[in-house]
Each structure stands twice: as C-alpha cells, then as structure tokens.
Design a protein around this motif. Structure first.
Motif, PDB file in Angstrom:
ATOM      1  N   LEU A  84       9.570 -33.618  62.354  1.00 58.73           N
ATOM      2  CA  LEU A  84       9.200 -34.786  63.171  1.00 58.73           C
ATOM      3  C   LEU A  84       9.447 -36.074  62.391  1.00 58.73           C
ATOM      4  CD1 LEU A  84       5.827 -33.879  64.977  1.00 58.73           C
ATOM      5  CD2 LEU A  84       8.111 -33.969  65.963  1.00 58.73           C
ATOM      6  N   LEU A  85       9.356 -35.978  61.061  1.00 56.31           N
ATOM      7  CA  LEU A  85       9.529 -37.167  60.222  1.00 56.31           C
ATOM      8  C   LEU A  85      10.936 -37.754  60.345  1.00 56.31           C
ATOM      9  CD1 LEU A  85       7.693 -36.153  56.918  1.00 56.31           C
ATOM     10  CD2 LEU A  85       6.778 -37.351  58.899  1.00 56.31           C
ATOM     11  N   LEU A  86      11.878 -36.928  60.759  1.00 52.06           N
ATOM     12  CA  LEU A  86      13.259 -37.404  60.908  1.00 52.06           C
ATOM     13  C   LEU A  86      13.356 -38.514  61.945  1.00 52.06           C
ATOM     14  CD1 LEU A  86      15.016 -33.924  60.988  1.00 52.06           C
ATOM     15  CD2 LEU A  86      15.107 -35.572  59.126  1.00 52.06           C
TER      16      LEU A  86
ATOM     17  N   VAL B  21      11.195 -35.656  54.012  1.00 51.76           N
ATOM     18  CA  VAL B  21      12.393 -35.818  54.856  1.00 51.76           C
ATOM     19  C   VAL B  21      13.573 -35.041  54.245  1.00 51.76           C
ATOM     20  CG1 VAL B  21      14.154 -37.492  55.606  1.00 51.76           C
ATOM     21  CG2 VAL B  21      11.750 -38.005  55.928  1.00 51.76           C
ATOM     22  N   GLY B  22      13.699 -35.137  52.910  1.00 52.22           N
ATOM     23  CA  GLY B  22      14.803 -34.460  52.223  1.00 52.22           C
ATOM     24  C   GLY B  22      14.769 -32.951  52.401  1.00 52.22           C
ATOM     25  N   LYS B  23      13.546 -32.421  52.622  1.00 52.35           N
ATOM     26  CA  LYS B  23      13.417 -30.964  52.805  1.00 52.35           C
ATOM     27  C   LYS B  23      13.494 -30.575  54.275  1.00 52.35           C
ATOM     28  CE  LYS B  23      10.349 -30.303  48.890  1.00 52.35           C
ATOM     29  NZ  LYS B  23       8.931 -30.547  48.721  1.00 52.35           N
ATOM     30  N   ALA B  24      13.448 -31.596  55.157  1.00 58.37           N
ATOM     31  CA  ALA B  24      13.491 -31.288  56.595  1.00 58.37           C
ATOM     32  C   ALA B  24      14.892 -30.806  56.971  1.00 58.37           C
ATOM     33  CB  ALA B  24      13.119 -32.538  57.397  1.00 58.37           C
ATOM     34  N   ASN B  25      15.020 -30.361  58.209  1.00 62.24           N
ATOM     35  CA  ASN B  25      16.309 -29.842  58.655  1.00 62.24           C
ATOM     36  C   ASN B  25      17.177 -30.983  59.209  1.00 62.24           C
ATOM     37  OD1 ASN B  25      18.421 -28.379  59.724  1.00 62.24           O
ATOM     38  ND2 ASN B  25      17.248 -27.638  61.490  1.00 62.24           N
TER      39      ASN B  25
END
Lengths: 303, 253
Positions: free
Chosen positions: B90-92, B112-116
């Motif tokens: 969701l942070l994206l 964010v860096g670990k998000a997809n």
C-alpha cells in the motif's frame, strides 16, 4: 541411407546425442542434414525444439520433417513444433489437418507462441474443417488471439461458453467488443450477486451501451477510472454527472486527473458546470448557466 | 477456504461470502487475494481496515487496482497512524509525508524498497516520484550510490538513470540483476560497468559459469562484445546448466 552416408563417423544423431542438452547445436547445417537421416527425432521433439538453433539449422530440420511426412504431419509433430513454427507460412498451415480441438489447443500453446498470422491461419483452418468454437477452443484462442476472430466466427460462439473461459477483448476492434459484450451479458445474466456479475462482465465492458452503464451506475461498483476511459464513447456521452459518480464510487476523485483527455474531456463539455461542481472533484470546462450547446447541422458538401 | 484459487475465482467469493464473514482472519490467503473494488463498498470503510490488516498478516499479494482501491477504503476517514500494520505494498501509493505519523522517511523507504515494485507499471508516475523522494530522503547528493543505500532502495534501483549506474560502479549490479527489463541507456551503462572489469566479478575474460549464474538477470544485456570475451568453457557450461530452464527467449539465448 543416402543422408546418413554423408554423416561424419561418430556424429550420428542417436538417442544419446538427443539427450545431451546442447550437443546438436554444434552441428553445421550440412552435418545436421546428413546426420538427421534415421535419427529418432520424433521421440525427442519436445526437447529438441528447445535448443537455440540458428535459422539455417531450423531450415534443415523443417526440410527433414517435410521429407519424413510427405502426406502431412502427425499430431505429435504438429503439437510440438516449437521454434520450428517460424519456418512455416500461413499458406502451409492452411493445408494442415487441424481436425481436433486438442490439436488447436496444443498448436496455439506452442512456445514461443505462434505469430498472429500463423495463429489466424490455424484458427481458420480448424473452423473450416467444421469444428466449433467450444470452451476448449476459445480457451486456447484466449486473450492473445481473440481479436483475430471475425464477426461470423464471433457470432458462432454459444454464450454459456464464455462462463468457462477467461478473455480480455479490450485490445480488439469496437465491433468485436460489441459482439462479445452482448454474448457475455447473456452468459452472466443468471449471476444474481452484483459484485460477482460486475467482475465477470468487467473485461467486456468496452462494448457496453449507455443503457447498461446507467443500470450499473446504481449498483455501487466502484469502477476504475482506467476502465471508465476505455468505455464506448457513445455510451459515456449520455451519462449524467450523478451516473458517472455512481459508476466510479470511491474512484471518482481520480477523474480529475483525466479531465483533459478523451473521452472524459468530451463528456465534461456536454455537462452543466453546476452539476459537475456537485461532484466536488474539481472538474472544469462544463457549460456555464445561461449557455446552451448548439450542435451545428451537417449539410452534404455541394458538388 | 482450503483450496488454491486464482484471483479471478476468489473474486467471486467477495460478493456475499467474504463481506458476511465476521472474522477475516479465518479466511485463507487464496480467498483474500480476490478482493475487488466492486465488493469494497459492501465491506465498508471500518471493516476494510480490519481486512487490510489481516491481508498483511497472511501476506496476501494484490494487484495495482486492488491495492489502490483498498488504500482508498482504508484512508476514507484519514490516514491511519499505524501504517506498518497494513500491507507493505500500500505504501507504493503513498508518500513519506503520509507516513509521518507512523515513522520517518528512511523507515518508509526501507519498507517501499522491499515492497513489490512490479505492482506499478514501468510508466507509472508514482515510480519516478518515489525514487526522487527516496534519493532526497537518503541524502544522496550526486549520482554515486553505495551498497547500503542500494539495499534500502531495493526495486527502486531499476528506475535509476544511466549516470547513477555508471557512477556507482559495481555496487548496483546485484540489485539491478533482479530487475526484469531495462531502458536502452541503462543497458549500455550496465555493459560499460561490466566490461570495465572494476567490479567484484572482475573482467569478462575471467568469468566462470558461477559468475554467469550470479549475473543471470543481466545476461540478456551483455551483448556480443562482452559475450566474446567470456571463456568459451564458462559460457557453454552455463548454457548447459542454466539455459535449460531459463526464462530467456530463443533470440536472447
């Protein structure tokens, strides 16, 4: 025998060679031609086609298969052609015996996938041989090739078939979208729960008329703006601001980002600004109070 | 609930069954992935927050439209102060200022860096915006990025321009090899860095099959001039062992 005779000693293509991951790659086209002779190629075809052969090597293999099967390729060859497929023309494919849905399915699933012209030739041939566009056939055609179907072929689809396939005709012509939407509407008409109906009809909405969008606008569907902008222009224009609000729901604020692009722009200029203001999302460019839009009559050009 | 569903199949459950479920945590990851915006109104804003938190616990993977809609439902009455309890992806769709009540900007970008990142298409304006904000937050003044910062940036390195790739030498290569595709100028920069030999991999003439397997995400970028320098034995061994089940196309191979 003649071919094997030219094969350098120890280079015959045997089961052992065919099982070695990259070995046949190092044969020159001439060596391949000479050594493929009586090789058990058919037994290893699905593996053999994965080798990154050069175009001249592929040409030799095609020639070899043609000599081996002068009366047409058997099923196990047709469904395992893989990259060799690029060596065939639509004209050649239009003579193949694509007589079963399993064969069409296997053909269209060949990796890398057949080009549009080859797939179109295969689909036409399959239908020409009297086969139906049932769920397996339509599933095989899928989103990748559905736009290749012509109006007659699309009309031949029995609506319930759409319940068993997953298609996205958004990249197709308007005519294709219109036909498929009507088929899909009929197919999913027995779906009583609205969110489920909406999810099912969603890929086909690009063919929906205004009347159907007006019905959806009363159902809290939270349509994505990216879907909204792909709706039929003639279906969007008659919608009122309230109906657009009903369609977009929580996604309505995003409409502001699209307001200078078609068809949103074209829709905005037809609306009363006062009505747009009631949406509170900052849409501008509507008709101000006291003004009306006059549509200029179009006269035929004088000869 | 115990069966593996596709997203489209699971979407069908959101019509009636899911909205009526009092305890979302009883639902499987496979069912929850069917969240649809059309069903969101029925679930309601408050229960959407509950649903989103369960989705994080169950590591449910959602697509762009699903996430963007879920975020709208979750933030309907303002941005929650416990954003770390919601799905990382969701942070994206947020910025560090939206995250201020939860944590600082570096924490935001670590997440964010670990998000997809694949959720956002290559041309999505959010990607560039996130990258610019990340560079500002990490106080990277020039175009040189060290390994630590590259690690924080995660998938965001895939959007770095050629000048960053050139200036950072080998420190971006590991992260870059995870990107699915590159722009032509990025490819050229990667080739220049690799052929310079000033990386932990050394010059291409010294590469082994192991080096090639480590660089596998960058193989399609290499180009003939680098390929010709790689020892033939290393290349053929790699070709035999790795090309077999590789995702590379015939042309790339």
């Amino acid at each position: 025998k003649r071919e094997s005779a030219g094969c350098p000693a120890g280079q015959e293509i045997t089961d052992e060679v065919l099982n070695d991951d990259a070995m046949p790659l190092y044969y020159t086209p001439e060596e391949l031609r000479a050594c493929l002779g009586n090789s058990p190629l058919e037994n290893h075809l699905s593996q053999f086609v994965t080798y990154p052969f050069t175009i001249p090597q592929l040409a030799v293999i095609k020639e070899h298969l043609k000599e081996r099967y002068p009366n047409g390729y058997p099923e196990n060859v047709l469904s395992n052609l893989g990259p060799f497929l690029t060596m065939f023309t639509p004209e050649e494919i239009s003579t193949w015996n694509l007589s079963s849905v399993d064969l069409l399915d296997a053909f269209l699933k060949i990796q890398p996938q057949p080009s549009d012209s080859l797939a179109s030739a295969a689909i036409n041939r399959y239908m020409e041989l009297g086969n139906a566009l049932n769920a397996t056939a339509l599933g095989a055609i899928g989103t990748k090739y559905v736009c290749l179907l012509n109006a007659t072929q699309l009309e031949a689809i029995h609506p319930p078939v759409l319940k068993m396939v997953s298609l996205d005709p958004s990249a197709c012509s308007q005519e294709t979208k219109n036909i498929l939407y009507q088929k899909a509407k009929e197919a999913f008409s027995d779906q009583n729960h609205l969110p489920a109906y909406y999810e099912l009809i969603l890929p086909y909405l690009g063919g929906a008329p205004a009347a159907d969008l007006k019905v959806l606008s009363k159902k809290d569907v939270n349509m994505n703006v990216t879907t909204f902008v792909t709706l039929r222009r003639d279906a969007v224009m008659p919608l009122t601001p309230r109906e657009v609000q009903g369609l977009l729901g929580v996604n309505l604020p995003e409409l502001a980002r699209w307001q200078f692009q078609t068809p949103v722009r074209d829709w905005i200029v037809l609306q009363q600004q006062a009505e747009l203001d009631k949406l509170h999302v900052g849409l501008t460019g509507g008709v101000q109070e006291g003004y009306i839009n006059l549509v200029s009559p179009k006269f035929p050009a004088l000869s | 609930n115990n069966k593996p569903w596709s997203r489209e199949q699971a979407a069908m459950f959101f019509s009636d069954v899911v909205k009526a479920e009092p305890d979302f945590s009883r639902l499987s990851q496979s069912v929850l992935q069917g969240f649809t915006c059309a069903a969101a109104s029925a679930v309601g804003a408050e229960r959407s927050q509950e649903l989103a938190k369960v989705m994080r616990k169950k590591k449910v993977k959602l697509g762009q439209d699903q996430l963007s809609c879920l975020l709208k439902m979750v933030t309907l009455h303002g941005i929650p102060k416990d954003l770390d309890s919601y799905p990382q992806d969701l942070l994206l769709f947020l910025s560090p200022s939206d995250y201020a009540a939860t944590g600082n900007c570096s924490q935001f970008f670590i997440n964010v860096g670990k998000a997809n990142g694949d959720v956002l298409p290559r041309e999505a304006p959010q990607r560039q915006q996130l990258l610019l904000e990340a560079l500002e937050c990490l106080r990277i003044p020039g175009t040189q990025i060290n390994k630590e910062n590259a690690e924080v940036l995660g998938w965001l390195v895939c959007d770095l321009g050629e000048e960053y790739i050139r200036s950072s030498g080998g420190s971006l290569l590991k992260d870059l090899s995870q990107c699915g595709s590159f722009l032509p100028e990025q490819e050229e920069a990667i080739r220049d860095v690799l052929s310079s030999g000033n990386t932990t991999f050394g010059p291409p003439a010294a590469w082994s099959a192991f080096t090639l397997s480590e660089l596998s995400g960058l193989i399609p970028v290499l180009g003939p001039s680098i390929l010709q320098q790689i020892p033939k034995k290393a290349l053929t061994t790699w070709l035999r062992n790795f090309a077999w089940d590789s995702s590379l196309s015939r042309e790339e191979l």
